[in-house]
Scaffold this motif. Structure first.
Motif, PDB file in Angstrom:
ATOM      1  N   ALA B 212       0.844  -1.213   0.000  1.00 54.18           N
ATOM      2  CA  ALA B 212       0.000   0.000   0.000  1.00 54.18           C
ATOM      3  C   ALA B 212       0.872   1.252   0.000  1.00 54.18           C
ATOM      4  O   ALA B 212       0.593   2.212  -0.736  1.00 54.18           O
ATOM      5  CB  ALA B 212      -0.932  -0.008   1.208  1.00 54.18           C
ATOM      6  N   ARG B 214       3.851   1.488  -1.107  1.00 55.28           N
ATOM      7  CA  ARG B 214       4.574   1.587  -2.389  1.00 55.28           C
ATOM      8  C   ARG B 214       3.667   2.114  -3.504  1.00 55.28           C
ATOM      9  O   ARG B 214       4.013   3.079  -4.182  1.00 55.28           O
ATOM     10  CB  ARG B 214       5.145   0.211  -2.771  1.00 55.28           C
ATOM     11  N   ILE B 215       2.502   1.481  -3.659  1.00 56.29           N
ATOM     12  CA  ILE B 215       1.681   1.853  -4.826  1.00 56.29           C
ATOM     13  C   ILE B 215       0.876   3.136  -4.614  1.00 56.29           C
ATOM     14  O   ILE B 215       0.615   3.861  -5.552  1.00 56.29           O
ATOM     15  CB  ILE B 215       0.757   0.696  -5.284  1.00 56.29           C
ATOM     16  N   TYR B 216       0.457   3.384  -3.372  1.00 55.19           N
ATOM     17  CA  TYR B 216      -0.389   4.565  -3.148  1.00 55.19           C
ATOM     18  C   TYR B 216       0.399   5.790  -2.671  1.00 55.19           C
ATOM     19  O   TYR B 216      -0.039   6.917  -2.869  1.00 55.19           O
ATOM     20  CB  TYR B 216      -1.499   4.253  -2.142  1.00 55.19           C
TER      21      TYR B 216
END
Lengths: 143, 246
Positions: B212, B214-216
């Protein structure tokens, strides 16, 4: 006052109190069933307010109890379905990136079902899809 | 008393001696009084019955009136305290269905859907310290921190075009605080939960949190370490910059 007069007064009072009692009984049963369903006391009005503000993350969190099976009133179901859609959207990305592709596929499938149930809210659901894309601030495995 | 003729024991109300048949004159006055009282009592009873039958409608409607008042008070009390009643009912139900509900909780844990796990636990007012649920006590506490952090991220990344936030500062602060809290409690739980049946889920939560972030939030492994080691102010500044909420 004679006996007959007293009797009529009491009967009239009985009728009035009977109506008040009936109303109170309905109010109590509605309140009981409502809180039982919602538990957290989240009202559809709150969800609607956040939907209007396009704050989909909050809507998702509010509707989570619906996602795990809590029943809601029929007339409110669309609001909760939109919340469920948003919640699944958020977690679907995490599960997919975490390698739980099966669960992510389940979430995607359920999102598709929701789209089928509330086609009139397609634009809102599309907005959520775009919102999550914009919310991706980091590198994903797709890139 | 004794019979004046044969000397046997006779009752006060005996008109004649049951042994010799002699008339019991001594108790005659007493018996007459008793007869008088009985008649008076009978008359009073008949009078009372007469009054009641004449007023039966009035009495019945008065009783109904009292019952209605009691009913209104009771219904109003239930309405005002509905949350308490439903909370109590849900808790009782969760204790009765502990085997079924524990199975559902395990399924949520196994699927890694900790948000659903916690939502189910909260919706059914499941007491993790009660018999039937004790295996979830520690993982439930950790799930609370995990979901708080995930919620705060969900709150700042998932919104539509032209969204209006109530308070960006609050959202950023909440996000910073709940992420920091998750990693703090995670480090402690690594030791606390050793030997716990759901220890593996703890590690999975951390894995999902890393994803979470990393991607958000754009925090890959290297940036994450740097972010977590930085001060509270720097963490907030980073979130403000990357999220660019208006």
């Amino acid at each position: 006052m004679n006996r007959k007069g007293k009797l009529w007064i009491i009967i009239l009072l009985d009728i009035v109190l009977g109506l008040v009692f009936f109303k109170a009984l309905i109010g109590a049963s509605e309140e009981l069933s409502w809180v039982y369903i919602e538990k957290g006391g989240i009202r559809p009005d709150d969800i609607l307010s956040y939907l209007d503000r396009k704050d989909y993350g909050t809507v998702a969190i509010m509707a989570r109890s619906y996602r795990i099976g809590s029943k809601v009133r029929d007339e409110d179901e669309e609001l909760y379905l939109m919340g469920e859609y948003a919640d699944l959207l958020f977690y679907e990305r995490i599960f997919a990136e975490d390698g739980q592709t099966e669960e992510a596929a389940d979430f995607e499938k359920r999102r598709g079902e929701i789209r089928g149930v509330i086609p009139e809210y397609e634009s809102v659901l599309d907005d959520m899809d775009q919102g999550i894309e914009k919310g991706l601030h980091g590198v994903t495995s797709d890139e | 008393m004794k019979c004046p003729n044969c000397g046997a024991e006779v009752e006060l109300l005996d008109e004649v001696c049951p042994y010799c048949g002699a008339v019991n004159k001594e108790s005659a006055a007493h018996r007459a009084e008793m007869k008088h009282y009985k008649e008076r009592s009978k008359n009073a009873k008949e009078k009372a019955c007469g009054i009641i039958s004449e007023n039966v409608a009035l009495i019945v409607s008065s009783v109904v009136l009292v019952l209605l008042v009691i009913g209104i008070v009771a219904a109003t009390y239930v309405e005002k305290n509905a949350f308490m009643f439903s909370h109590w009912a849900a808790r009782s139900e969760s204790l009765q269905k502990s085997a079924e509900y524990a199975g559902i909780l395990r399924q949520y844990l196994d699927s890694g859907d900790y948000a659903a796990f916690l939502a189910f636990e909260n919706a059914h007012v499941i007491p993790a310290y009660e018999e039937g649920y004790t295996e979830f006590e520690k993982i439930s506490g950790m799930a609370t921190n995990y979901v708080a952090a995930m919620n705060s991220i969900e709150n700042v990344v998932l919104f539509g075009e032209g969204a209006k936030h109530y308070s960006v500062d609050t959202d950023i602060s909440s996000c910073q605080r709940s992420i920091a809290n998750f990693f703090y409690t995670y480090e402690r739980a690594l030791t606390d939960m050793e030997g716990d049946p759901h220890y593996g889920k703890l590690l999975d939560m951390k894995g999902k949190m890393d994803v979470a972030l990393r991607i958000y939030l754009g925090l890959d492994e290297e940036k994450r370490e740097e972010y977590l080691e930085s001060s509270e102010g720097r963490q907030k500044a980073y979130l403000e910059e990357v999220l660019a909420l208006e």
